[in-house]
Design a protein around this motif. Structure first.
Motif, PDB file in Angstrom:
ATOM      1  N   THR A  55      -8.263  51.456  47.875  1.00 24.31           N
ATOM      2  CA  THR A  55      -8.990  52.214  48.894  1.00 24.31           C
ATOM      3  C   THR A  55      -9.453  51.226  49.969  1.00 24.31           C
ATOM      4  N   MET A  56      -9.460  51.660  51.211  1.00 23.74           N
ATOM      5  CA  MET A  56      -9.992  50.843  52.291  1.00 23.74           C
ATOM      6  C   MET A  56     -11.264  51.478  52.810  1.00 23.74           C
ATOM      7  N   VAL A  57     -12.256  50.651  53.099  1.00 22.73           N
ATOM      8  CA  VAL A  57     -13.548  51.137  53.572  1.00 22.73           C
ATOM      9  C   VAL A  57     -13.816  50.515  54.941  1.00 22.73           C
ATOM     10  N   PHE A  58     -14.201  51.350  55.889  1.00 23.22           N
ATOM     11  CA  PHE A  58     -14.395  50.914  57.266  1.00 23.22           C
ATOM     12  C   PHE A  58     -15.798  51.232  57.760  1.00 23.22           C
ATOM     13  N   PHE A  59     -16.308  50.364  58.609  1.00 28.79           N
ATOM     14  CA  PHE A  59     -17.414  50.727  59.475  1.00 28.79           C
ATOM     15  C   PHE A  59     -16.829  50.814  60.868  1.00 28.79           C
ATOM     16  N   ALA A  99     -23.870  42.619  67.290  1.00 24.96           N
ATOM     17  CA  ALA A  99     -22.563  42.232  67.830  1.00 24.96           C
ATOM     18  C   ALA A  99     -21.570  41.900  66.725  1.00 24.96           C
ATOM     19  N   LYS A 100     -22.088  41.624  65.505  1.00 22.44           N
ATOM     20  CA  LYS A 100     -21.214  41.267  64.393  1.00 22.44           C
ATOM     21  C   LYS A 100     -21.687  41.947  63.113  1.00 22.44           C
ATOM     22  N   PRO A 101     -21.589  43.275  63.045  1.00 24.62           N
ATOM     23  CA  PRO A 101     -22.021  43.969  61.828  1.00 24.62           C
ATOM     24  C   PRO A 101     -21.162  43.571  60.628  1.00 24.62           C
ATOM     25  N   THR A 102     -21.752  43.690  59.460  1.00 24.25           N
ATOM     26  CA  THR A 102     -21.036  43.397  58.224  1.00 24.25           C
ATOM     27  C   THR A 102     -21.201  44.573  57.268  1.00 24.25           C
ATOM     28  N   PHE A 124      -1.995  53.143  53.739  1.00 20.24           N
ATOM     29  CA  PHE A 124      -0.661  52.557  53.794  1.00 20.24           C
ATOM     30  C   PHE A 124       0.287  53.129  52.747  1.00 20.24           C
ATOM     31  N   GLY A 125      -0.190  54.109  51.959  1.00 19.44           N
ATOM     32  CA  GLY A 125       0.679  54.817  51.041  1.00 19.44           C
ATOM     33  C   GLY A 125       1.190  53.968  49.894  1.00 19.44           C
ATOM     34  N   ALA A 126       2.334  54.379  49.349  1.00 17.40           N
ATOM     35  CA  ALA A 126       2.880  53.742  48.155  1.00 17.40           C
ATOM     36  C   ALA A 126       3.324  52.306  48.392  1.00 17.40           C
ATOM     37  N   GLN A 127       3.580  51.960  49.641  1.00 17.11           N
ATOM     38  CA  GLN A 127       4.067  50.622  49.927  1.00 17.11           C
ATOM     39  C   GLN A 127       2.953  49.608  50.087  1.00 17.11           C
ATOM     40  N   GLY A 128       1.748  50.066  50.414  1.00 15.92           N
ATOM     41  CA  GLY A 128       0.685  49.125  50.715  1.00 15.92           C
ATOM     42  C   GLY A 128       1.014  48.323  51.961  1.00 15.92           C
ATOM     43  N   ASN A 129       0.369  47.183  52.093  1.00 17.20           N
ATOM     44  CA  ASN A 129       0.632  46.289  53.228  1.00 17.20           C
ATOM     45  C   ASN A 129       0.368  44.865  52.770  1.00 17.20           C
ATOM     46  N   LYS A 130       1.431  44.168  52.369  1.00 16.22           N
ATOM     47  CA  LYS A 130       1.279  42.820  51.817  1.00 16.22           C
ATOM     48  C   LYS A 130       0.701  41.850  52.836  1.00 16.22           C
ATOM     49  N   GLN A 131       0.978  42.097  54.111  1.00 15.63           N
ATOM     50  CA  GLN A 131       0.506  41.180  55.143  1.00 15.63           C
ATOM     51  C   GLN A 131      -1.009  41.042  55.133  1.00 15.63           C
ATOM     52  N   VAL A 132      -1.697  42.144  54.837  1.00 12.84           N
ATOM     53  CA  VAL A 132      -3.161  42.090  54.825  1.00 12.84           C
ATOM     54  C   VAL A 132      -3.731  42.220  53.415  1.00 12.84           C
ATOM     55  N   GLY A 133      -2.839  42.177  52.405  1.00 12.74           N
ATOM     56  CA  GLY A 133      -3.311  42.169  51.026  1.00 12.74           C
ATOM     57  C   GLY A 133      -3.728  43.512  50.490  1.00 12.74           C
ATOM     58  N   ILE A 134      -3.129  44.594  50.985  1.00 12.34           N
ATOM     59  CA  ILE A 134      -3.447  45.936  50.516  1.00 12.34           C
ATOM     60  C   ILE A 134      -2.305  46.448  49.643  1.00 12.34           C
ATOM     61  N   THR A 135      -2.640  46.927  48.437  1.00  9.68           N
ATOM     62  CA  THR A 135      -1.644  47.479  47.530  1.00  9.68           C
ATOM     63  C   THR A 135      -1.751  48.993  47.485  1.00  9.68           C
ATOM     64  N   SER A 136      -0.875  49.613  46.704  1.00  8.81           N
ATOM     65  CA  SER A 136      -0.882  51.072  46.566  1.00  8.81           C
ATOM     66  C   SER A 136      -2.097  51.572  45.791  1.00  8.81           C
ATOM     67  N   GLY A 161     -11.443  47.938  49.236  1.00 13.88           N
ATOM     68  CA  GLY A 161     -12.343  48.560  48.275  1.00 13.88           C
ATOM     69  C   GLY A 161     -12.228  48.007  46.873  1.00 13.88           C
ATOM     70  N   THR A 162     -11.104  47.416  46.532  1.00 13.92           N
ATOM     71  CA  THR A 162     -10.926  46.856  45.194  1.00 13.92           C
ATOM     72  C   THR A 162     -11.644  45.522  45.045  1.00 13.92           C
ATOM     73  N   SER A 163     -11.443  44.642  45.999  1.00 12.37           N
ATOM     74  CA  SER A 163     -12.042  43.301  45.921  1.00 12.37           C
ATOM     75  C   SER A 163     -13.401  43.204  46.596  1.00 12.37           C
ATOM     76  N   GLY A 164     -13.683  44.111  47.526  1.00 17.25           N
ATOM     77  CA  GLY A 164     -14.920  44.033  48.293  1.00 17.25           C
ATOM     78  C   GLY A 164     -14.864  43.026  49.429  1.00 17.25           C
ATOM     79  N   LYS A 165     -13.686  42.433  49.653  1.00 21.25           N
ATOM     80  CA  LYS A 165     -13.552  41.407  50.681  1.00 21.25           C
ATOM     81  C   LYS A 165     -13.266  42.036  52.045  1.00 21.25           C
ATOM     82  N   THR A 166     -13.883  41.453  53.088  1.00 17.02           N
ATOM     83  CA  THR A 166     -13.617  41.896  54.451  1.00 17.02           C
ATOM     84  C   THR A 166     -12.220  41.428  54.862  1.00 17.02           C
ATOM     85  N   ILE A 167     -11.419  42.372  55.325  1.00 19.61           N
ATOM     86  CA  ILE A 167     -10.058  42.073  55.758  1.00 19.61           C
ATOM     87  C   ILE A 167     -10.039  41.679  57.228  1.00 19.61           C
TER      88      ILE A 167
END
Length: 341
Positions: A173-177, A63-66, A158-170, A107-113
């Protein structure tokens, strides 16, 4: 009557905080960085590309994969997918709305967003060019029930702008399950055998065939009216059930019990209305009248729903003079649920 609609159902749409759009189309990113000053998305040398196997998923608690990354920064130049479980359900179409659960990791920090497991489905309109491109690529053609790891480079995120709200820069890489829970086409009209309410004291309704048609509503002769909001399916859909807080796409007819039709999508050119299924204000958006939330939540997408609401769940004691609704008026709606995102 367009101003009536705006009072009844908010026309603005709150996008998913994380995954609605990319690049210049990202609402959150556009408010935090300028397209003229943003850096270009990162591209790495071939020998710096991280293999997808460096992302490991733990489902010790299903129910709560990581997910953990054995290599950081985790970097790819193109969306890369590894299916960990093949689904056996229907195939996700190129223009479907896909309903998924996901874990997202920087993908840079390894932290779950973010993780949506244990929450209502996240919905992606794959036919909308503003939807997160990397996940659109990964979801198209997969079968419901599929589980997969997806790595998305900045250029397809999120392209060249990234997304500051969730801490993603240009450069991130984002990794999803991702687990694909359901999928269905974006409907333009409701089809199926229409039935009438089981309670003879409720109004009857019929809707002509075609998109965005106005319902014909006939009230019973009884003078008794519901004291609580009542809803019944006239046609039962096959999609996922609508959850409070989602954004819904609907065609509808609104009528005063014993009075006139005060609003309908047919009066607005037949185009569906889009609104957040929430009362009050949230995320900077106007909400809907309480009876809409009570009447639609829990019904499947693809349904035609009769909703009868007393004044307390409508416009209250003040009514809505602009629409000709008094504070004592019971309201009747026939609503076709075309999508929930």
């Amino acid at each position: 009557m367009r101003s009536t609609r705006l009072r009844l159902v908010a026309a603005a749409v709150v996008p998913l905080a994380l995954l609605t759009a990319c690049g210049d189309d990202a609402t959150d990113a556009a408010s935090s960085s300028s397209p003229t000053t943003a850096a270009s998305p990162l591209t790495v040398a071939p020998d710096k590309v991280t293999p997808i196997t460096a992302a490991a998923v733990s489902q010790s608690n299903p129910a709560k994969p990581t997910m953990k990354l054995s290599t950081t920064p985790f970097q790819v130049n193109a969306t890369t997918t590894k299916v960990t479980k093949q689904g056996t359900g229907k195939t996700v179409g190129a223009k479907d709305i896909a309903y998924v659960s996901y874990v997202a990791v920087n993908g840079t920090s390894g932290k779950t967003i973010e993780s949506t497991f244990g929450k209502p489905n996240a919905a992606f309109n794959l036919g909308n060019p503003g939807t997160f491109p990397g996940l659109v690529k990964a979801l198209k053609g997969k079968k419901v029930g599929t589980e997969m790891v997806v790595a998305v480079p900045p250029s397809e995120g999120f392209g060249a702008q990234g997304n500051k709200q969730v801490g993603i820069t240009s450069k991130d890489t984002m990794v999803f399950f991702v687990k694909v829970n359901d999928s269905m086409p974006l409907l333009t009209e409701i089809k199926g055998k229409e039935k009438q309410p089981s309670d003879e004291n409720l109004p009857k309704a019929t809707v002509p065939a075609g998109a965005g048609k106005e319902a014909k509503i006939t009230e019973p002769k009884t003078k008794e009216r519901p004291t609580k909001t009542v809803s019944e399916e006239l046609i039962t859909g096959e999609g996922p059930k609508v959850v409070e807080g989602q954004t819904v796409l609907v065609s509808y007819t609104g009528k005063i019990w014993g009075g006139k039709v005060f609003d309908s999508t047919a009066k607005q050119g037949g185009q569906p209305a889009t609104f957040a299924l929430q009362t009050g204000s949230a995320g900077g958006q106007q909400g809907v009248v309480p009876g809409f939330v009570k009447g639609l939540a829990g019904h499947p997408v693809g349904s035609r729903v009769l909703v009868v609401m007393p004044p307390a769940d409508g416009y209250g004691k003040t009514g809505n003079p602009q629409a000709g609704i008094k504070g004592t008026d019971t309201l009747i709606f026939v609503v076709d649920i075309l999508a929930a995102i």
